[in-house]
Design an enzyme around this catalytic site. Structure first.
Site, short mmCIF file in Angstrom:
data_model
loop_
_atom_site.label_atom_id
_atom_site.label_comp_id
_atom_site.label_asym_id
_atom_site.label_seq_id
_atom_site.Cartn_x
_atom_site.Cartn_y
_atom_site.Cartn_z
N LYS A 147 -11.87 -13.22 -80.03
CA LYS A 147 -12.62 -12.42 -81.01
C LYS A 147 -13.87 -11.87 -80.36
O LYS A 147 -14.57 -12.56 -79.64
CB LYS A 147 -13.04 -13.34 -82.19
CG LYS A 147 -13.78 -12.63 -83.29
CD LYS A 147 -12.82 -12.00 -84.28
CE LYS A 147 -13.51 -11.09 -85.29
NZ LYS A 147 -13.79 -9.73 -84.75
N LYS A 177 -20.15 -18.77 -79.08
CA LYS A 177 -20.63 -18.45 -80.44
C LYS A 177 -19.62 -18.90 -81.50
O LYS A 177 -19.98 -19.54 -82.49
CB LYS A 177 -20.82 -16.92 -80.51
CG LYS A 177 -21.77 -16.44 -81.57
CD LYS A 177 -21.81 -14.91 -81.62
CE LYS A 177 -22.44 -14.27 -80.40
NZ LYS A 177 -22.61 -12.80 -80.56
N LYS A 234 -14.39 -9.55 -75.46
CA LYS A 234 -15.28 -8.39 -75.60
C LYS A 234 -14.59 -7.19 -74.99
O LYS A 234 -13.81 -7.33 -74.06
CB LYS A 234 -16.61 -8.64 -74.86
CG LYS A 234 -17.74 -7.80 -75.36
CD LYS A 234 -18.28 -8.37 -76.67
CE LYS A 234 -19.56 -7.74 -77.10
NZ LYS A 234 -20.24 -8.60 -78.09
N THR A 253 -25.21 -9.91 -89.41
CA THR A 253 -25.91 -10.40 -88.22
C THR A 253 -27.40 -10.52 -88.54
O THR A 253 -28.04 -11.54 -88.23
CB THR A 253 -25.70 -9.42 -87.04
OG1 THR A 253 -24.30 -9.16 -86.91
CG2 THR A 253 -26.23 -10.00 -85.74
N SER A 262 -17.25 -11.59 -89.86
CA SER A 262 -15.99 -11.05 -89.35
C SER A 262 -14.85 -12.02 -89.66
O SER A 262 -13.76 -11.63 -90.07
CB SER A 262 -16.06 -10.84 -87.84
OG SER A 262 -16.61 -9.60 -87.51
N1 GLU Z 1 -20.40 -7.68 -81.70
C1 GLU Z 1 -20.79 -8.79 -82.51
C2 GLU Z 1 -21.25 -9.94 -81.64
O1 GLU Z 1 -21.61 -9.76 -80.51
C3 GLU Z 1 -19.74 -9.17 -83.53
C4 GLU Z 1 -18.44 -9.64 -82.97
C5 GLU Z 1 -17.37 -9.85 -84.02
O2 GLU Z 1 -17.63 -9.74 -85.20
O3 GLU Z 1 -16.23 -10.13 -83.60
O4 GLU Z 1 -21.33 -11.05 -82.08
#
Ligand code: GLU
Length: 427
Positions: free
Chosen positions: A81, A105, A117, A201, A360
């Protein structure tokens, strides 16, 4: 939604090496946990990565070929993810670092995901909407063997937004022959997005900022704050902070910075940003230098821009007592050492900005169940899980006598390692 897409060439670019920093955080955690070196090797390397060429026909008729990456760092706990970034600065090593941080995370928040990513080397501000759609669809098509609701689930990051996620979902669905809502998150509400995702966020950042201020005995209603970055994370964070009674005295974006010691009028500032696309030129504040925002005498600093803006060049001059990392990797390893010595409480990215991936996850759960929660359900669950993770990291930090970043990484690495050990090595 307005997305400020032009990215600054970071002043710190030459000293930035997020992958080395991410790996040394992992090495420290492995050392503290007493795991064998092989476990470091296993977790330092991405499980899968793909680099693709993205041929684009520009509106002018010319062909241009862009480069994109998708890195799946780990999927021992569930599907990979993580966001998709559009930036001219994107490199494979940067995406690798960001993917590793996503693994930690997700593990730290105990959502059943690994980390991934994506990145496309592009400055989206210089492309038309139709061109961006073609880039997104071709990139999606190129990486489609790797993604899916049970494999890898992209989401927005710098330079991408809910429209990008809708195009990705549509392209993937067209290939599958049916609508697959769970393949991306951060989608528009009308297409299976979740209430509260767009601000998640920032909500999480502010929950933890308030908790961190209280932790060191500062009443948030007497606190001052500076926010670096006024995009998807910084903008809502400034608003939520100010709604919570914190005096937001300075904000910046890639074009400039503004300061008002009596506190910025965030609604007026938002109206200015909507009209002009930047905080620069906001009449009800003084203009300032972008780098000065980070060094202001405030209680709370929220870096919400890009990696490495707090580095060895400015760390010694930072005066904030609490730093809550809205961005991924805003503090370099060298800066971390300086800040720890100065006793600055740094709430690390993998904890502080986890509200985004948390919601998410909620969006994916809702899409998989085809049952939608109301805004209160989302907010309450977000607050509960962020608070739970905060308490766990504080307890670990106290028990081990280490900074919050180390404690958070230790918890995450422990969980990911446990999954590996319980699954065993194949063959
Ligand atoms: N881009 C966000 C992060 O760095 C969200 C990633 C997501 O929701 O999968 O956490």
């Amino acid at each position: 939604m307005t997305v400020l897409t032009a990215l600054p060439k970071s002043a710190a670019t030459s000293i930035l090496d997020p992958l080395t920093d991410a790996r040394s955080q992992l090495a420290e955690a492995i050392g503290l946990l007493g795991y064998e070196p092989g476990m470091f090797e296993l977790l330092a390397k991405p499980r899968r990565e793909i680099t693709v060429s993205i041929p684009l026909r520009r509106d002018s008729g010319e062909i241009e070929v862009l480069t994109g990456h998708r890195v799946q760092h780990n999927f021992s706990r569930g599907p990979a993810k993580g966001g998709l970034r559009y930036s001219p600065e994107v490199s494979l090593d940067e995406v690798r670092a960001l993917a590793m941080w996503m693994t930690w995370k997700c593990a730290l928040l105990d959502v059943p995901y690994g980390g991934a990513k994506g990145g496309v080397q592009i400055d989206p501000s210089t492309y038309s909407m139709a061109e961006l759609e073609r880039v997104t669809r071709r990139y999606t098509s190129e990486i489609s063997p790797l993604i899916g609701p049970e494999k890898d689930i992209p989401a927005p990051d710098i330079g991408t937004d809910e429209r990008t996620m809708a195009w990705m979902m549509d392209t993937y669905s067209a290939q599958q022959g049916h609508t697959v809502l769970g393949v991306t998150t951060g989608k528009p509400l009308s297409l299976g997005g979740s209430l509260g995702r767009a601000t998640a966020t920032s909500r999480g950042v502010v929950h933890l900022a308030l908790a961190a201020l209280r932790e060191i005995g500062i009443d948030p209603s007497r606190a001052t704050a500076a926010v670096e970055g006024y995009g998807k994370v910084g903008r809502h964070a400034a608003r939520f902070l100010s709604e919570a009674g914190v005096r937001v005295v300075a904000v910046s974006d890639q074009h400039g910075a503004v300061v008002a010691t009596a506190g910025l009028d965030i609604s007026a500032l938002d109206a200015h940003v909507d009209a002009c696309g930047t905080v620069a030129g906001f009449r009800m504040a003084d203009s300032s230098d972008r780098s000065e925002i980070l060094e202001m005498a405030v209680d709370l600093l929220v870096p919400a821009a890009i990696e490495g803006t707090i580095n060895e060049q400015n760390a010694a001059r930072i005066k904030a007592r609490v730093i809550v990392e809205g961005a991924n990797g805003p503090t370099t390893k060298e800066a971390d050492v300086v800040l720890n010595r100065k006793n600055v409480l740094v709430v690390p990215d993998i904890l502080a900005n986890a509200g985004g991936v948390l919601v998410s996850y909620f969006e994916w759960v809702q899409a998989n169940q085809a049952y939608w929660w109301n805004a209160d359900d989302v907010e309450q669950r977000l607050a509960e899980r962020m608070t739970h993770a905060w308490n766990a990291v504080c307890a670990k930090s106290a028990a081990m006598g280490v900074p919050l970043r180390t404690a958070a990484t230790v918890i995450a690495v422990e969980r990911v390692t446990l999954a590996h050990l319980q699954r065993g090595l194949y063959p």
